[in-house]
Scaffold this motif. Structure first.
Motif, mmCIF file in Angstrom:
data_model
loop_
_atom_site.group_PDB
_atom_site.id
_atom_site.type_symbol
_atom_site.label_atom_id
_atom_site.label_comp_id
_atom_site.label_asym_id
_atom_site.label_seq_id
_atom_site.Cartn_x
_atom_site.Cartn_y
_atom_site.Cartn_z
ATOM 1 N N LEU A 112 -2.891 17.067 11.142
ATOM 2 C CA LEU A 112 -1.562 17.219 10.555
ATOM 3 C C LEU A 112 -0.854 15.872 10.528
ATOM 4 O O LEU A 112 -1.009 15.068 11.443
ATOM 5 C CB LEU A 112 -0.730 18.210 11.368
ATOM 6 C CG LEU A 112 -1.310 19.618 11.516
ATOM 7 C CD1 LEU A 112 -0.491 20.424 12.512
ATOM 8 C CD2 LEU A 112 -1.315 20.314 10.175
ATOM 9 N N SER A 113 -0.076 15.658 9.491
ATOM 10 C CA SER A 113 0.751 14.448 9.424
ATOM 11 C C SER A 113 2.210 14.872 9.379
ATOM 12 O O SER A 113 2.545 15.884 8.764
ATOM 13 C CB SER A 113 0.407 13.614 8.185
ATOM 14 O OG SER A 113 0.622 14.365 7.004
ATOM 15 N N PRO A 114 3.079 14.124 10.057
ATOM 16 C CA PRO A 114 4.500 14.506 10.072
ATOM 17 C C PRO A 114 5.133 14.361 8.694
ATOM 18 O O PRO A 114 4.651 13.621 7.838
ATOM 19 C CB PRO A 114 5.117 13.525 11.077
ATOM 20 C CG PRO A 114 4.187 12.355 11.086
ATOM 21 C CD PRO A 114 2.824 12.906 10.830
ATOM 22 N N THR A 169 4.085 16.183 3.260
ATOM 23 C CA THR A 169 3.158 16.116 4.390
ATOM 24 C C THR A 169 1.796 16.619 3.942
ATOM 25 O O THR A 169 1.692 17.337 2.937
ATOM 26 C CB THR A 169 3.650 16.957 5.584
ATOM 27 O OG1 THR A 169 2.757 16.803 6.683
ATOM 28 C CG2 THR A 169 3.741 18.429 5.220
ATOM 29 N N GLU A 170 0.741 16.253 4.682
ATOM 30 C CA GLU A 170 -0.602 16.699 4.351
ATOM 31 C C GLU A 170 -1.178 17.525 5.506
ATOM 32 O O GLU A 170 -0.933 17.244 6.679
ATOM 33 C CB GLU A 170 -1.534 15.520 4.058
ATOM 34 C CG GLU A 170 -1.372 14.957 2.668
ATOM 35 C CD GLU A 170 -2.506 14.021 2.281
ATOM 36 O OE1 GLU A 170 -3.300 13.652 3.169
ATOM 37 O OE2 GLU A 170 -2.596 13.674 1.087
ATOM 38 N N TYR A 171 -1.938 18.532 5.113
ATOM 39 C CA TYR A 171 -2.561 19.466 6.054
ATOM 40 C C TYR A 171 -4.054 19.422 5.780
ATOM 41 O O TYR A 171 -4.525 19.927 4.760
ATOM 42 C CB TYR A 171 -1.977 20.852 5.817
ATOM 43 C CG TYR A 171 -2.499 21.973 6.679
ATOM 44 C CD1 TYR A 171 -1.939 22.245 7.917
ATOM 45 C CD2 TYR A 171 -3.530 22.790 6.230
ATOM 46 C CE1 TYR A 171 -2.389 23.300 8.692
ATOM 47 C CE2 TYR A 171 -3.992 23.850 6.999
ATOM 48 C CZ TYR A 171 -3.410 24.100 8.216
ATOM 49 O OH TYR A 171 -3.858 25.144 8.987
ATOM 50 N N ALA A 172 -4.801 18.768 6.667
ATOM 51 C CA ALA A 172 -6.254 18.651 6.510
ATOM 52 C C ALA A 172 -6.914 19.630 7.473
ATOM 53 O O ALA A 172 -6.736 19.531 8.691
ATOM 54 C CB ALA A 172 -6.717 17.225 6.786
ATOM 55 N N VAL A 173 -7.659 20.584 6.921
ATOM 56 C CA VAL A 173 -8.218 21.646 7.762
ATOM 57 C C VAL A 173 -9.654 21.947 7.347
ATOM 58 O O VAL A 173 -10.015 21.840 6.180
ATOM 59 C CB VAL A 173 -7.350 22.926 7.653
ATOM 60 C CG1 VAL A 173 -7.327 23.455 6.229
ATOM 61 C CG2 VAL A 173 -7.792 24.004 8.617
ATOM 62 N N ARG A 174 -10.481 22.272 8.344
ATOM 63 C CA ARG A 174 -11.835 22.761 8.083
ATOM 64 C C ARG A 174 -11.889 24.219 8.525
ATOM 65 O O ARG A 174 -11.548 24.544 9.664
ATOM 66 C CB ARG A 174 -12.877 21.946 8.837
ATOM 67 C CG ARG A 174 -14.293 22.528 8.741
ATOM 68 C CD ARG A 174 -15.324 21.629 9.351
ATOM 69 N NE ARG A 174 -15.500 20.418 8.555
ATOM 70 C CZ ARG A 174 -16.434 19.495 8.824
ATOM 71 N NH1 ARG A 174 -17.243 19.636 9.864
ATOM 72 N NH2 ARG A 174 -16.530 18.421 8.062
#
Length: 249
Positions: A112-114, A169-174
């Protein structure tokens, strides 16, 4: 020179007339000036009154335009994610967990990025002519050029617009799941709104085990195999406009 009675009377009358005329002139002239001054002041006040009345007449239409602008702005802001739902990494995690649970995918890793200032770019397709010479030679009646210009109108318009600043913001998920569940996960994100954008999707096995034999090895029915999928999802938010006080006296 000795005046008789008749002359004295005439002289007295003349003196009285002169005094009356002098008094009349002395009184009327200032009054005339006062009247002129008052008339000028009245005209000035009348002009001021007209200006005030014009401004008063503009108040209601102005209040209406302000209220309409506020409503329109809030309508546009409704396309964005509410700030309070993504203003911390914890809130983003909680916000997205619901979609994973509803779609029955398992979250394996998460980055997660703020929330920070970001530029929201326009998405559009830019048509291209691969060979100008061949295109011109084939377009004898100009129909192809007209069709190309019509197709290019949207991209030309968007390319000239100023890119606006928003909070992002960016949400990087696997995640891991079956084809059905992964599709449900993507569909859920798409249905949430325009300001949630799936930037990239990477499948570890796009066949979900069909080509690798993983289904058979794991005793899984055809079409129900699982694979891991990496998503990068962007969220955008804006500050909501405070309601203008157009009802104040």
């Amino acid at each position: 020179m000795k005046l008789n009675y008749r002359d004295k009377v005439i002289l007295g009358i003349l003196l009285a007339v002169v005094i009356l005329i002098a008094g009349f002139v002395g009184l009327v002239k200032p009054k005339t000036q006062d009247i002129q001054d008052d008339t000028a002041i009245r005209e000035t006040k009348r002009s001021e009154q007209e200006e005030v009345e014009k401004k008063i007449a503009q108040i209601e239409p102005l209040k209406k335009r302000i209220d309409e602008t506020y409503q329109e702005t809030n309508k546009l802001a409704g396309d964005f994610v509410p700030m309070e739902e993504i203003d911390s990494t914890f809130m983003i995690d909680q916000y997205m967990q619901e979609y994973a649970e509803e779609s029955e995918v398992k979250i394996l890793t998460l980055e997660l990025s703020p929330l920070s200032s970001s530029v929201l770019k326009y998405y559009y397709f830019t048509p291209e002519i691969l060979s100008e010479k061949l295109f011109e030679a084939s377009d004898l009646n100009g129909e192809s050029q007209a069709a190309f210009e019509e197709l290019s109108a949207a991209s030309d318009s968007l390319s000239e617009r100023t890119e606006e600043e928003v909070m992002g913001t960016e949400y990087a998920v696997r995640v891991s799941g079956t084809r059905e569940n992964v599709w449900k996960y993507m569909e859920a994100i798409k249905e949430v709104g325009d300001a949630r954008i799936i930037n990239s999707v990477k499948f570890q096995d796009y066949s979900f085990g069909e080509l690798t034999g993983a289904n058979e090895a794991n005793n899984v029915s055809e079409g129900e195999g699982e694979t891991e999928v990496d998503f990068i999802i962007s969220f955008y938010s804006v500050y909501e406009m405070a309601k203008p006080d157009t009802e104040a006296d």
